[in-house]
Design a protein around this motif. Structure first.
Motif, mmCIF file in Angstrom:
data_model
loop_
_atom_site.group_PDB
_atom_site.id
_atom_site.type_symbol
_atom_site.label_atom_id
_atom_site.label_comp_id
_atom_site.label_asym_id
_atom_site.label_seq_id
_atom_site.Cartn_x
_atom_site.Cartn_y
_atom_site.Cartn_z
ATOM 1 N N MET A 120 -43.389 -54.648 -68.723
ATOM 2 C CA MET A 120 -43.107 -53.397 -68.011
ATOM 3 C C MET A 120 -43.990 -53.300 -66.770
ATOM 4 O O MET A 120 -45.150 -53.690 -66.806
ATOM 5 N N SER A 121 -43.425 -52.778 -65.711
ATOM 6 C CA SER A 121 -44.223 -52.597 -64.496
ATOM 7 C C SER A 121 -44.978 -51.271 -64.597
ATOM 8 O O SER A 121 -44.393 -50.192 -64.440
ATOM 9 N N ILE A 122 -46.274 -51.371 -64.842
ATOM 10 C CA ILE A 122 -47.068 -50.139 -64.989
ATOM 11 C C ILE A 122 -47.127 -49.395 -63.655
ATOM 12 O O ILE A 122 -47.040 -48.163 -63.606
ATOM 13 N N GLY A 123 -47.238 -50.162 -62.564
ATOM 14 C CA GLY A 123 -47.322 -49.535 -61.245
ATOM 15 C C GLY A 123 -46.109 -48.671 -60.957
ATOM 16 O O GLY A 123 -46.233 -47.505 -60.555
ATOM 17 N N HIS A 124 -44.912 -49.228 -61.180
ATOM 18 C CA HIS A 124 -43.690 -48.457 -60.922
ATOM 19 C C HIS A 124 -43.581 -47.265 -61.855
ATOM 20 O O HIS A 124 -43.095 -46.201 -61.459
ATOM 21 N N THR A 125 -44.022 -47.445 -63.089
ATOM 22 C CA THR A 125 -43.968 -46.325 -64.034
ATOM 23 C C THR A 125 -44.894 -45.204 -63.564
ATOM 24 O O THR A 125 -44.526 -44.018 -63.623
ATOM 25 N N PHE A 126 -46.066 -45.570 -63.066
ATOM 26 C CA PHE A 126 -46.992 -44.544 -62.534
ATOM 27 C C PHE A 126 -46.340 -43.814 -61.357
ATOM 28 O O PHE A 126 -46.414 -42.594 -61.252
ATOM 29 N N LEU A 127 -45.706 -44.601 -60.496
ATOM 30 C CA LEU A 127 -45.064 -43.978 -59.328
ATOM 31 C C LEU A 127 -43.997 -42.981 -59.789
ATOM 32 O O LEU A 127 -43.907 -41.870 -59.263
ATOM 33 N N GLY A 128 -43.209 -43.391 -60.761
ATOM 34 C CA GLY A 128 -42.164 -42.512 -61.289
ATOM 35 C C GLY A 128 -42.763 -41.233 -61.860
ATOM 36 O O GLY A 128 -42.239 -40.132 -61.653
ATOM 37 N N LEU A 129 -43.873 -41.370 -62.575
ATOM 38 C CA LEU A 129 -44.508 -40.185 -63.163
ATOM 39 C C LEU A 129 -45.112 -39.293 -62.074
ATOM 40 O O LEU A 129 -45.097 -38.061 -62.198
ATOM 41 N N LEU A 130 -45.605 -39.925 -61.010
ATOM 42 C CA LEU A 130 -46.235 -39.142 -59.937
ATOM 43 C C LEU A 130 -45.215 -38.402 -59.077
ATOM 44 O O LEU A 130 -45.577 -37.482 -58.346
ATOM 45 N N GLU A 131 -43.956 -38.808 -59.171
ATOM 46 C CA GLU A 131 -42.941 -38.133 -58.345
ATOM 47 C C GLU A 131 -42.814 -36.649 -58.688
ATOM 48 O O GLU A 131 -42.465 -35.835 -57.842
ATOM 49 N N SER A 132 -43.126 -36.300 -59.922
ATOM 50 C CA SER A 132 -42.993 -34.875 -60.291
ATOM 51 C C SER A 132 -44.229 -34.071 -59.894
ATOM 52 O O SER A 132 -44.245 -32.854 -60.046
ATOM 53 N N GLY A 133 -45.267 -34.732 -59.397
ATOM 54 C CA GLY A 133 -46.451 -34.003 -58.933
ATOM 55 C C GLY A 133 -47.709 -34.836 -59.077
ATOM 56 O O GLY A 133 -47.752 -35.754 -59.897
ATOM 57 N N PRO A 134 -48.737 -34.509 -58.278
ATOM 58 C CA PRO A 134 -49.987 -35.276 -58.320
ATOM 59 C C PRO A 134 -50.671 -35.169 -59.690
ATOM 60 O O PRO A 134 -50.506 -34.166 -60.384
ATOM 61 N N ARG A 135 -51.395 -36.205 -60.044
ATOM 62 C CA ARG A 135 -52.097 -36.227 -61.336
ATOM 63 C C ARG A 135 -53.411 -36.991 -61.208
ATOM 64 O O ARG A 135 -53.526 -37.887 -60.371
ATOM 65 N N HIS A 136 -54.315 -36.697 -62.126
ATOM 66 C CA HIS A 136 -55.524 -37.513 -62.257
ATOM 67 C C HIS A 136 -55.179 -38.773 -63.038
ATOM 68 O O HIS A 136 -54.179 -38.802 -63.764
ATOM 69 N N GLY A 137 -56.036 -39.771 -62.911
ATOM 70 C CA GLY A 137 -55.828 -41.028 -63.651
ATOM 71 C C GLY A 137 -55.719 -40.789 -65.149
ATOM 72 O O GLY A 137 -54.856 -41.352 -65.832
ATOM 73 N N TYR A 138 -56.564 -39.879 -65.646
ATOM 74 C CA TYR A 138 -56.564 -39.608 -67.084
ATOM 75 C C TYR A 138 -55.211 -39.020 -67.528
ATOM 76 O O TYR A 138 -54.650 -39.414 -68.555
ATOM 77 N N ASP A 139 -54.674 -38.099 -66.726
ATOM 78 C CA ASP A 139 -53.383 -37.470 -67.076
ATOM 79 C C ASP A 139 -52.247 -38.485 -67.018
ATOM 80 O O ASP A 139 -51.318 -38.457 -67.836
ATOM 81 N N LEU A 140 -52.343 -39.382 -66.019
ATOM 82 C CA LEU A 140 -51.314 -40.428 -65.905
ATOM 83 C C LEU A 140 -51.307 -41.307 -67.155
ATOM 84 O O LEU A 140 -50.258 -41.634 -67.698
#
Lengths: 174, 240
Positions: A1-21
């Motif tokens: 799985m591409s962790i980077g793309h998954t993070f980007l997808g999760l960040l699309e709904s709003g900014p987050r801290h690393g811990y929340d991601l």
């Protein structure tokens, strides 16, 4: 799985801290394999370097400052491209199991025993996943189903190979 | 429920509900079972798997007393089934066993409620309490909405759930399910199995589950493979 793309997808709904991601990722996608913090921050550093995320703010924490990350326009484009691109299907042409069966035949060991042992192990895992489905939510059920369908495919191959083992034996020992 | 006399306690079968030993059955020149052994504990779900024509269904039919084996014996709660007169065996099937098959098990002229109530009526339960209990089982299997419909008016998945309700309505100790999801798509098959396994577990019934689908077998506690007319417990062999 591409962790980077998954993070980007999760960040699309709003900014987050690393811990929340990490927490979001683990809840949704990392049921059996939670991310290590090292992976989280290494991935964010890479995304930052490539201009796909930016630091949206910092807050003081107990230790170092906590950075909040936001996706950039380039990041949105990148995750969109990733979602549109089909995953390359796994060809499954290099199978350890097949190798074991052939080696068993070549060395005069009971090849059907290899298949039976694997069958028992597959079914044990299928039972475990089926039990987990019974108590899980829909997301958990679908993740388990994905695994169950793959295990079932393996089991069908094991059955087919067991049915053709004599034929295979005469071919590999010719 | 008609009580079934116990003819002979026979050898001790411990906590086993049913034990079959040395079962043999031949159809013409074709051997279906050759010295097959099988056992099941109360409340246990055992999947019987194997290639087509391996003898899975023959095993189920011999265990359920539908087919008389050519050799070997089946003991149900210490009773030797082949020694029973037909009437006793029928009473056993009506009272202690439940059945779910792949096709054609519901009576087309009856409503689903009447179908589920039928085994109770055959056991002498009066119409009203029989229908009340049938309605409870239809609800348990999430098909209470089709109670007044006939089998021809409902989907295959609903029909199988009605059939499961009918199999469990008498409170059997042992349910025989022969490819219960064989005619259903994945989603409906899954639902039938989930409900069958849960309902059997809740009511304490054991299930002999004949299937060729590994995902269905995964609902069992244990798997037995019929191969060359014999039963093998691969997991037990693997663990030994």
């Amino acid at each position: 799985m591409s962790i980077g793309h998954t993070f980007l997808g999760l960040l699309e709904s709003g900014p987050r801290h690393g811990y929340d991601l990490k927490r979001n990722f683990d809840e949704r996608f990392g049921q059996d394999r939670p991310l290590a913090y090292g992976q989280v921050y290494a991935t964010l550093a890479r995304l930052l370097k490539n201009g796909l995320v930016r630091v949206d703010g910092t807050e003081p924490g107990d230790g170092p400052e906590r950075k909040r990350y936001a996706i950039t326009d380039a990041g949105v484009t990148d995750v969109g491209r990733w979602l549109d691109q089909p995953e390359k299907p796994e060809p499954y042409l290099h199978s350890t199991l097949y190798t074991k069966v052939v080696l068993a035949l070549l060395t005069g060991r009971p090849a059907v025993g290899v298949l039976d042992t694997q069958r028992a192990e597959h079914l044990r895992l299928m039972r475990e996943l089926t039990r987990r489905k019974a108590t899980g939510d829909l997301a958990d059920q679908l993740v388990c189903d994905h695994a169950l369908f793959h295990l079932e495919a393996d089991l069908r191959w094991l059955e087919l190979t067991a049915a053709r083992i004599d034929e295979l034996a005469s071919e590999v020992t010719r | 429920m008609t009580p079934v006399p116990v003819p002979d306690p026979g050898p001790d079968t411990g906590d086993l509900l049913m034990v079959a030993t040395g079962l043999r059955k031949t159809y013409g020149a074709t051997p279906a079972l050759e010295s097959a052994d099988f056992s099941i504990r109360p409340g246990e779900v055992v999947a019987v798997m194997g290639p087509s024509g391996s003898g899975k269904s023959t095993l189920l039919h011999c265990l359920a007393g539908i087919v008389q084996p050519d050799g070997g014996q089946v003991r149900y709660r210490h009773q030797e089934m082949s020694a029973m007169p037909d009437a006793e065996r029928s009473a056993l099937r009506r009272g202690e066993f439940g059945f779910v098959f792949q096709f054609g098990q519901l009576v087309p002229e009856l409503t689903c409620l009447e179908n589920v109530a039928l085994p109770l009526r055959l056991n002498g339960v009066r119409r009203r309490p029989a229908q009340e209990r049938a309605a409870q089982w239809l609800a348990r299997l999430e098909v209470d909405t089709v109670a007044g419909k006939r089998p021809g008016e409902i989907s295959g998945g609903q029909g199988q759930r009605v059939a499961v309700a009918r199999a469990l309505v008498t409170g059997p100790r042992l349910v025989f399910a022969d490819e219960p999801t064989g005619a259903l798509d994945s989603l409906n098959g899954e639902r039938v199995m989930r409900l069958l396994a849960a309902a059997a577990k809740d009511s304490g019934a054991a299930v002999v589950l004949v299937t060729h689908e590994p995902r269905v077998a995964a609902y069992s506690d244990r798997e037995v493979v019929v191969r060359d007319g014999r039963c093998r417990d691969l997991e037990q062999e693997h663990a030994a």
